[in-house]
Motif scaffolding. Structure first.
Motif, PDB file in Angstrom:
ATOM      1  N   ALA A   1      40.260  34.245  34.430  1.00  0.00           N
ATOM      2  CA  ALA A   1      40.295  35.660  34.800  1.00  0.00           C
ATOM      3  C   ALA A   1      41.142  35.882  36.050  1.00  0.00           C
ATOM      4  O   ALA A   1      41.926  36.836  36.122  1.00  0.00           O
ATOM      5  N   LEU A   2      41.000  34.986  37.020  1.00  0.00           N
ATOM      6  CA  LEU A   2      41.813  35.113  38.236  1.00  0.00           C
ATOM      7  C   LEU A   2      43.300  34.916  37.922  1.00  0.00           C
ATOM      8  O   LEU A   2      44.159  35.603  38.493  1.00  0.00           O
ATOM      9  N   ALA A   3      43.590  33.963  37.025  1.00  0.00           N
ATOM     10  CA  ALA A   3      44.987  33.716  36.657  1.00  0.00           C
ATOM     11  C   ALA A   3      45.599  34.943  35.997  1.00  0.00           C
ATOM     12  O   ALA A   3      46.714  35.377  36.345  1.00  0.00           O
ATOM     13  N   TRP A   4      44.865  35.533  35.030  1.00  0.00           N
ATOM     14  CA  TRP A   4      45.387  36.726  34.368  1.00  0.00           C
ATOM     15  C   TRP A   4      45.454  37.914  35.335  1.00  0.00           C
ATOM     16  O   TRP A   4      46.371  38.753  35.248  1.00  0.00           O
ATOM     17  N   ALA A   5      44.498  37.992  36.256  1.00  0.00           N
ATOM     18  CA  ALA A   5      44.560  39.061  37.258  1.00  0.00           C
ATOM     19  C   ALA A   5      45.819  38.937  38.098  1.00  0.00           C
ATOM     20  O   ALA A   5      46.480  39.935  38.425  1.00  0.00           O
ATOM     21  N   GLY A   6      46.190  37.695  38.425  1.00  0.00           N
ATOM     22  CA  GLY A   6      47.423  37.471  39.169  1.00  0.00           C
ATOM     23  C   GLY A   6      48.655  37.863  38.381  1.00  0.00           C
ATOM     24  O   GLY A   6      49.601  38.461  38.926  1.00  0.00           O
ATOM     25  N   VAL A   7      48.634  37.519  37.076  1.00  0.00           N
ATOM     26  CA  VAL A   7      49.774  37.875  36.221  1.00  0.00           C
ATOM     27  C   VAL A   7      49.930  39.386  36.132  1.00  0.00           C
ATOM     28  O   VAL A   7      51.036  39.937  36.282  1.00  0.00           O
ATOM     29  N   PHE A   8      48.793  40.072  35.883  1.00  0.00           N
ATOM     30  CA  PHE A   8      48.869  41.535  35.763  1.00  0.00           C
ATOM     31  C   PHE A   8      49.250  42.182  37.091  1.00  0.00           C
ATOM     32  O   PHE A   8      49.956  43.200  37.118  1.00  0.00           O
ATOM     33  N   ALA A   9      48.782  41.612  38.186  1.00  0.00           N
ATOM     34  CA  ALA A   9      49.155  42.157  39.494  1.00  0.00           C
ATOM     35  C   ALA A   9      50.654  41.984  39.733  1.00  0.00           C
ATOM     36  O   ALA A   9      51.316  42.859  40.310  1.00  0.00           O
TER      37      ALA A   9
ATOM     38  N   GLU B   1      40.331  42.150  34.827  1.00  0.00           N
ATOM     39  CA  GLU B   1      40.180  40.695  34.883  1.00  0.00           C
ATOM     40  C   GLU B   1      39.315  40.279  36.070  1.00  0.00           C
ATOM     41  O   GLU B   1      38.548  39.308  35.977  1.00  0.00           O
ATOM     42  N   LEU B   2      39.426  40.981  37.182  1.00  0.00           N
ATOM     43  CA  LEU B   2      38.573  40.673  38.331  1.00  0.00           C
ATOM     44  C   LEU B   2      37.103  40.926  38.014  1.00  0.00           C
ATOM     45  O   LEU B   2      36.216  40.206  38.497  1.00  0.00           O
ATOM     46  N   SER B   3      36.830  41.948  37.205  1.00  0.00           N
ATOM     47  CA  SER B   3      35.437  42.187  36.795  1.00  0.00           C
ATOM     48  C   SER B   3      34.904  41.019  35.972  1.00  0.00           C
ATOM     49  O   SER B   3      33.723  40.670  36.054  1.00  0.00           O
ATOM     50  N   LEU B   4      35.794  40.393  35.164  1.00  0.00           N
ATOM     51  CA  LEU B   4      35.390  39.219  34.402  1.00  0.00           C
ATOM     52  C   LEU B   4      35.089  38.050  35.339  1.00  0.00           C
ATOM     53  O   LEU B   4      34.194  37.241  35.071  1.00  0.00           O
ATOM     54  N   THR B   5      35.817  37.953  36.435  1.00  0.00           N
ATOM     55  CA  THR B   5      35.533  36.923  37.431  1.00  0.00           C
ATOM     56  C   THR B   5      34.126  37.093  37.996  1.00  0.00           C
ATOM     57  O   THR B   5      33.403  36.109  38.211  1.00  0.00           O
ATOM     58  N   VAL B   6      33.737  38.338  38.217  1.00  0.00           N
ATOM     59  CA  VAL B   6      32.383  38.613  38.711  1.00  0.00           C
ATOM     60  C   VAL B   6      31.339  38.155  37.698  1.00  0.00           C
ATOM     61  O   VAL B   6      30.296  37.601  38.062  1.00  0.00           O
ATOM     62  N   VAL B   7      31.610  38.371  36.405  1.00  0.00           N
ATOM     63  CA  VAL B   7      30.683  37.925  35.363  1.00  0.00           C
ATOM     64  C   VAL B   7      30.526  36.401  35.403  1.00  0.00           C
ATOM     65  O   VAL B   7      29.414  35.870  35.353  1.00  0.00           O
ATOM     66  N   GLY B   8      31.656  35.684  35.496  1.00  0.00           N
ATOM     67  CA  GLY B   8      31.592  34.230  35.571  1.00  0.00           C
ATOM     68  C   GLY B   8      30.831  33.754  36.788  1.00  0.00           C
ATOM     69  O   GLY B   8      30.032  32.810  36.712  1.00  0.00           O
TER      70      GLY B   8
END
Length: 452
Positions: free
Chosen positions: A16-24, A35-42
């Motif tokens: 999720a962090l990797a994809w958040a970086g890509v989208f950013a 994607e950051l919200s998914l990081t919170v879930v994990g």
């Protein structure tokens, strides 16, 4: 499974962090936020697992991922003529993961989550529906994401299928190995000393060990549950009783070992076999064993079910001279009403009570009460799991008759046990009564004759 879940939570956070970086990087801030919200879930799942709340963690993770995948698919992953929808493939893995958890613990909530995952997968696969306010991911990002997510989803599915296959085949494979282990002479009896209040070894408990040719010694905690599930306890228990009888015959020629008793654990399924009594008495007769030297240990779960037939069976075997002990007393269905009716010889205090006996006054009082209860009912009381001299001193003071635990010797092979008994006998010779002195003298005379 806990380790796998922890790793899985970390992987979810990392991806999720990797994809958040890509989208950013592509300035797709709304998708980066998703994607950051998914990081919170994990992270939430990992914290729940770390705190020991595994069931809550599983439900939370599955529910949150289901909502995330559906919302992400409808909001961002909208298919077109050139690039298909791909995120919904993760729903299959979520359903499979839910089924693995259902095998571990049956739950209607889990069934509902599995059904929701499969239903959402069907809908998202068969339609091109998207939310009216969808923010579609640009095709140049989606073209790479299709392959990446496709490979990841397939890999996760393969891992889930492998986990289920292992779960289905492992007990059967070990059950087959256990059958072969008896045939191939891989099973061993180990012996743990039992001592009286004077510190003299008066017997031993026979403990089953599996010497696997490739895996080494397999823990009883691993193969006994498999044997119980596969119905192999009568087979293993029969082997143990036969070897115990052979051992008692070997000990009968030794002036010190011949006075020892040998305790054998008998499972519920083995004890309730129709011809158990006749088979055991035949075994004792064939080997010429003194039945007074053989003691069967039963747990409370064996006794409380079908009380009348159980009592009758015990009485018949006791009539032949075989002793009986109630093992792990206090951990099951302890009741004065059945304890008073049982024709037993010995009461074994479970190690958990011994371990806690010096931790607080309440635990100490409980142990004192158990010992007094056993003595008042005419039982010999044995405490197991003794590891410290302080525990031993406390139990002696309480009036306990016999003792067993690492303080007096760990489970050991027959040769080591023989040597242990001889060493203990010689060490206590100067302080022993005349009978023990004569036994020591016979051992020494026997050794001299063997040398000559």
């Amino acid at each position: 499974m806990i380790v796998c879940l922890k790793i899985g939570s970390l992987v979810v956070m990392a991806l999720a962090l990797a994809w958040a970086g890509v989208f950013a990087w592509w300035r797709q801030w709304h998708m980066a936020l998703a994607e950051l919200s998914l990081t919170v879930v994990g992270l939430a799942g990992w914290l729940l697992i770390y705190s020991g709340r595994m069931n809550s963690a599983l439900i939370v993770i599955q529910s949150a991922l289901l909502v995330f995948v559906v919302c992400f698919t409808l909001m961002f992953d909208v298919p077109n003529a050139g690039i298909p929808r791909i995120t919904h493939l993760y729903l299959l893995f979520l359903a499979l993961f839910g089924y693995i958890n259902y095998l571990r613990r049956k739950s209607k909530v889990q069934i509902g989550l599995i059904a929701a995952c499969l239903g959402a997968f069907v809908v998202l696969s068969c339609t091109t529906y998207a939310l009216p306010f969808a923010r579609v991911i640009p095709d140049d990002i989606r073209s790479a994401g299709v392959w990446i997510n496709g490979v990841l989803a397939t890999t996760m599915m393969w891992g889930g299928v492998w986990a289920i296959q292992r779960e289905f085949t492992r007990p059967k494979g070990m059950a087959l190995e256990l059958r072969n282990a008896v045939r191939n002479n891989e099973m061993r009896l180990y012996f743990q000393p039992q001592i009286d209040h004077a510190g003299m070894i008066i017997g031993a408990e026979a403990l089953l060990r599996w010497e696997h040719p490739k895996r080494g010694q397999v823990s009883p905690g691993e193969f006994i549950p498999v044997a119980e599930e596969a119905g192999l306890m009568p087979l293993l228990g029969g082997w143990v009783l036969q070897e115990a009888c052979k051992t008692l015959v070997d000990w009968s020629d030794d002036p010190v070992l011949s006075r020892l008793t040998l305790a054998v654990n008998v499972s519920a399924t083995q004890f309730k076999v129709d011809d158990f009594e006749s088979s055991l008495l035949e075994l004792v007769g064939v080997h010429g064993v003194n039945p007074a030297r053989l003691k069967l240990e039963l747990t409370e779960s064996v006794i409380v079910h079908d009380m009348e037939p159980t009592v009758a069976r015990i009485e018949r075997l006791r009539g032949a001279g075989i002793g009986f002990a109630l093992d792990d007393f206090g951990t099951g269905y302890s009741s004065l009403s059945y304890l008073r009716r049982l024709p037993l010889d010995q009461l074994k205090i479970d190690r958990s009570f011994v371990r806690e006996s010096l931790e607080c006054e309440r635990s100490a009082g409980l142990v004192k009460s158990i010992i007094k209860l056993g003595l008042d009912l005419g039982f010999v009381v044995l405490a197991e799991g003794i590891e410290t001299t302080a525990q031993h001193a406390f139990l002696l003071k309480c009036g306990c008759d016999e003792f067993q635990g690492y303080l007096f010797g760990r489970p050991m092979s027959e040769d080591d046990f023989r040597e242990h008994v001889r060493t203990a006998t010689f060490a206590a010779a100067d302080a022993s009564p005349d009978l023990l002195r004569r036994a020591v003298g016979e051992i020494r005379s026997g050794n001299e004759r063997a040398v000559n």
